[in-house]
Design a protein around this motif. Structure first.
Motif, short mmCIF file in Angstrom:
data_model
loop_
_atom_site.label_atom_id
_atom_site.label_comp_id
_atom_site.label_asym_id
_atom_site.label_seq_id
_atom_site.Cartn_x
_atom_site.Cartn_y
_atom_site.Cartn_z
N GLU A 129 0.86 -1.19 0.00
CA GLU A 129 0.00 0.00 0.00
C GLU A 129 0.89 1.24 0.00
OE1 GLU A 129 -3.49 2.00 2.77
OE2 GLU A 129 -3.29 -0.19 2.70
N ASN A 130 0.62 2.15 -0.92
CA ASN A 130 1.38 3.40 -0.97
C ASN A 130 0.66 4.49 -0.19
OD1 ASN A 130 2.92 1.91 -2.82
ND2 ASN A 130 3.45 3.76 -3.95
N LYS A 131 1.44 5.45 0.33
CA LYS A 131 0.92 6.55 1.14
C LYS A 131 0.05 6.00 2.27
CE LYS A 131 1.30 9.87 -2.64
NZ LYS A 131 2.62 10.30 -2.15
N TYR A 132 0.64 5.17 3.07
CA TYR A 132 -0.07 4.47 4.14
C TYR A 132 -0.08 5.32 5.41
CZ TYR A 132 -1.10 0.92 7.66
OH TYR A 132 -1.65 0.21 8.70
N ASP A 133 -1.24 5.40 6.06
CA ASP A 133 -1.40 6.16 7.29
C ASP A 133 -1.02 5.27 8.48
OD1 ASP A 133 -2.05 8.43 8.77
OD2 ASP A 133 -4.13 7.79 9.06
N LEU A 134 0.21 5.44 8.97
CA LEU A 134 0.75 4.60 10.04
C LEU A 134 0.36 5.17 11.40
CD1 LEU A 134 2.76 2.26 10.86
CD2 LEU A 134 4.53 4.05 10.94
N SER A 135 -0.38 4.40 12.19
CA SER A 135 -0.77 4.83 13.54
C SER A 135 0.43 4.73 14.47
CB SER A 135 -1.91 3.96 14.06
OG SER A 135 -3.07 4.10 13.26
N LEU A 136 0.64 5.78 15.27
CA LEU A 136 1.76 5.82 16.21
C LEU A 136 1.27 5.53 17.63
CD1 LEU A 136 3.55 9.01 14.83
CD2 LEU A 136 4.08 6.61 14.33
N ASN A 137 2.11 4.86 18.40
CA ASN A 137 1.72 4.43 19.75
C ASN A 137 1.39 5.59 20.67
OD1 ASN A 137 2.18 1.81 18.92
ND2 ASN A 137 4.27 1.74 19.73
N HIS A 138 2.08 6.72 20.51
CA HIS A 138 1.87 7.84 21.41
C HIS A 138 0.76 8.77 20.93
CE1 HIS A 138 4.04 10.13 18.39
NE2 HIS A 138 5.09 9.34 18.54
N GLY A 139 0.02 8.34 19.91
CA GLY A 139 -1.08 9.14 19.38
C GLY A 139 -0.72 9.75 18.04
N GLY A 140 -1.74 9.99 17.25
CA GLY A 140 -1.51 10.57 15.94
C GLY A 140 -1.07 9.52 14.93
N SER A 141 -0.64 9.98 13.79
CA SER A 141 -0.23 9.07 12.73
C SER A 141 0.83 9.74 11.87
CB SER A 141 -1.42 8.65 11.87
OG SER A 141 -1.99 9.78 11.22
N LYS A 142 1.44 8.93 11.01
CA LYS A 142 2.49 9.39 10.10
C LYS A 142 2.28 8.71 8.75
CE LYS A 142 6.70 10.79 8.68
NZ LYS A 142 6.72 10.16 7.36
N GLU A 143 2.21 9.51 7.68
CA GLU A 143 2.09 8.91 6.35
C GLU A 143 3.45 8.39 5.91
OE1 GLU A 143 -0.35 10.46 2.77
OE2 GLU A 143 1.74 10.95 2.28
N VAL A 144 3.50 7.09 5.60
CA VAL A 144 4.72 6.50 5.07
C VAL A 144 4.51 6.22 3.58
CG1 VAL A 144 5.50 5.55 7.27
CG2 VAL A 144 4.04 4.18 5.78
N ASP A 145 5.59 6.27 2.83
CA ASP A 145 5.48 6.19 1.37
C ASP A 145 4.97 4.84 0.90
OD1 ASP A 145 6.45 8.80 1.17
OD2 ASP A 145 8.53 8.12 1.19
N VAL A 146 5.50 3.76 1.46
CA VAL A 146 5.11 2.40 1.05
C VAL A 146 5.02 1.53 2.29
CG1 VAL A 146 5.67 0.38 -0.36
CG2 VAL A 146 6.31 2.68 -1.16
N ALA A 147 3.94 0.76 2.39
CA ALA A 147 3.80 -0.23 3.47
C ALA A 147 3.68 -1.61 2.83
CB ALA A 147 2.57 0.07 4.33
N VAL A 148 4.36 -2.58 3.44
CA VAL A 148 4.40 -3.94 2.87
C VAL A 148 4.08 -4.93 3.97
CG1 VAL A 148 5.85 -5.69 1.77
CG2 VAL A 148 6.18 -3.27 1.20
N TRP A 149 3.21 -5.89 3.64
CA TRP A 149 2.91 -7.00 4.54
C TRP A 149 3.37 -8.28 3.86
CZ3 TRP A 149 0.10 -2.69 3.82
CH2 TRP A 149 -0.34 -1.98 4.94
N THR A 150 4.16 -9.07 4.57
CA THR A 150 4.70 -10.30 3.97
C THR A 150 4.85 -11.36 5.04
OG1 THR A 150 6.46 -11.17 2.56
CG2 THR A 150 7.12 -9.62 4.29
N ASN A 151 5.31 -12.54 4.62
CA ASN A 151 5.54 -13.66 5.53
C ASN A 151 6.99 -14.10 5.42
OD1 ASN A 151 3.11 -14.43 6.97
ND2 ASN A 151 2.23 -14.83 4.95
#
Length: 311
Positions: free
Chosen positions: A39-61
């Motif tokens: 997923e591109n431009k992924y909204d990454l939730s942060l533990n201390h609150g809020g979020s950060k857009e990351v350019d690419v997110a990858v899920w794998t095994n």
């Protein structure tokens, strides 16, 4: 990304590439490696609150474990500084991400490499191919493709209605309605309308067994098929039998690596380890991979199309 940190790059490779397309290329490379999801431009939730857009997110095994990777892409003219690595480390530590990766067009400053190596952040330089990248490597790809035709091929089938009261329009409709069926899906029946247990394809295969190469026509007076829920007589089959030599054809081709690929992706940390002699110089540690922009974008587009279909 700040406007003065990006550039259009070379006239050929980078003409239609900006920071967004660069991120899509990176996403496509990941997708082509068989990961679960990208997923591109992924909204990454942060533990201390809020979020950060990351350019690419990858899920794998890997080794039966799910791994979540965040990738920052820097389509910059200058080398990536240590501050970018520090931010990536922080984002991994303060989220559910398992690993951080940074991909850069122009490489990394030495301090950034040192910090990334100590923190387990992977660094990749993704840039245009240069002449030196091909030294000591295969520069021409020779291809031989062999095609194997089937042993037999049905050319024509003759059918006629069992019920003579059917009009020409009704017959035409039956044939059209059954047009989606392949010959391997058309069951054969005997005159008592009992299934024989074989399809038209099976029948042709049996008839062709042991015959010399050539064209054959077999006529029948005791076989039926069903078209659009209506029984029809299977009058004849025309088919071709091919010998082994007739079945095999081949194509030979040769292409230059520069015609196949546009970019190289360099494992920056591995490249440095090789330069320092920290790892053996063999094929398993080659830090360079060649990348086709078209193939990467096609992989990215195909993945996003699948996601849209699912929704």
């Amino acid at each position: 990304m700040a406007g003065d940190e990006t550039e259009s790059g070379g006239e050929d490779v980078w003409t239609d590439v900006d920071s967004d397309v660069y991120e899509e290329i990176v996403g496509g490379i990941e997708e082509s490696e068989g990961v679960e999801r990208v997923e591109n431009k992924y909204d990454l939730s942060l533990n201390h609150g809020g979020s950060k857009e990351v350019d690419v997110a990858v899920w794998t095994n890997a080794n039966h474990h799910h791994i979540f990777i965040i990738i920052e892409c820097k389509f910059w003219q200058n080398r990536v500084p240590q501050s970018v690595i520090a931010e990536t480390i922080s984002n991994v530590a303060n989220s559910t991400a398992d690993k951080g990766v940074v991909v850069a067009k122009s490489g990394f400053q030495s301090g950034a490499i040192e910090q990334a190596e100590g923190a387990g952040v992977d660094l990749y330089t993704l840039r245009e191919i240069e002449d030196g990248d091909l030294e000591g490597r295969i520069q021409t790809v020779n291809t031989r493709v062999e095609f194997k035709s089937p042993e037999f091929e049905i050319e024509d089938t003759g059918v006629s209605p069992v019920d003579s009261d059917l009009s020409d329009d009704e017959i035409r409709e039956d044939v059209e309605q059954s047009g989606h069926l392949t010959l391997d899906e058309l069951d054969v029946y005997d005159r008592d309308r009992t299934p024989t247990g074989e399809t038209v394809q099976d029948l042709a295969r049996k008839l062709s067994t042991g015959k010399q190469s050539g064209k054959y026509t077999d006529n029948f007076d005791d076989k039926l098929i069903v078209l659009n829920h209506t029984f029809y007589s299977l009058d004849y089959l025309e088919y071709i039998v091919r010998s082994d030599s007739e079945r095999t054809s081949s194509f030979n081709g040769s292409r230059d690596v520069n015609d196949l690929y546009d970019l190289v992706r360099i494992n920056t940390i591995r490249e440095q380890e090789l330069a320092l002699g920290d790892i053996a110089e063999d094929g398993t540690h080659d830090p360079i991979e060649f990348v086709s922009i078209d193939d990467a974008l096609a992989a990215f587009t195909g993945q996003t199309d699948e996601e849209e279909d699912e929704h």
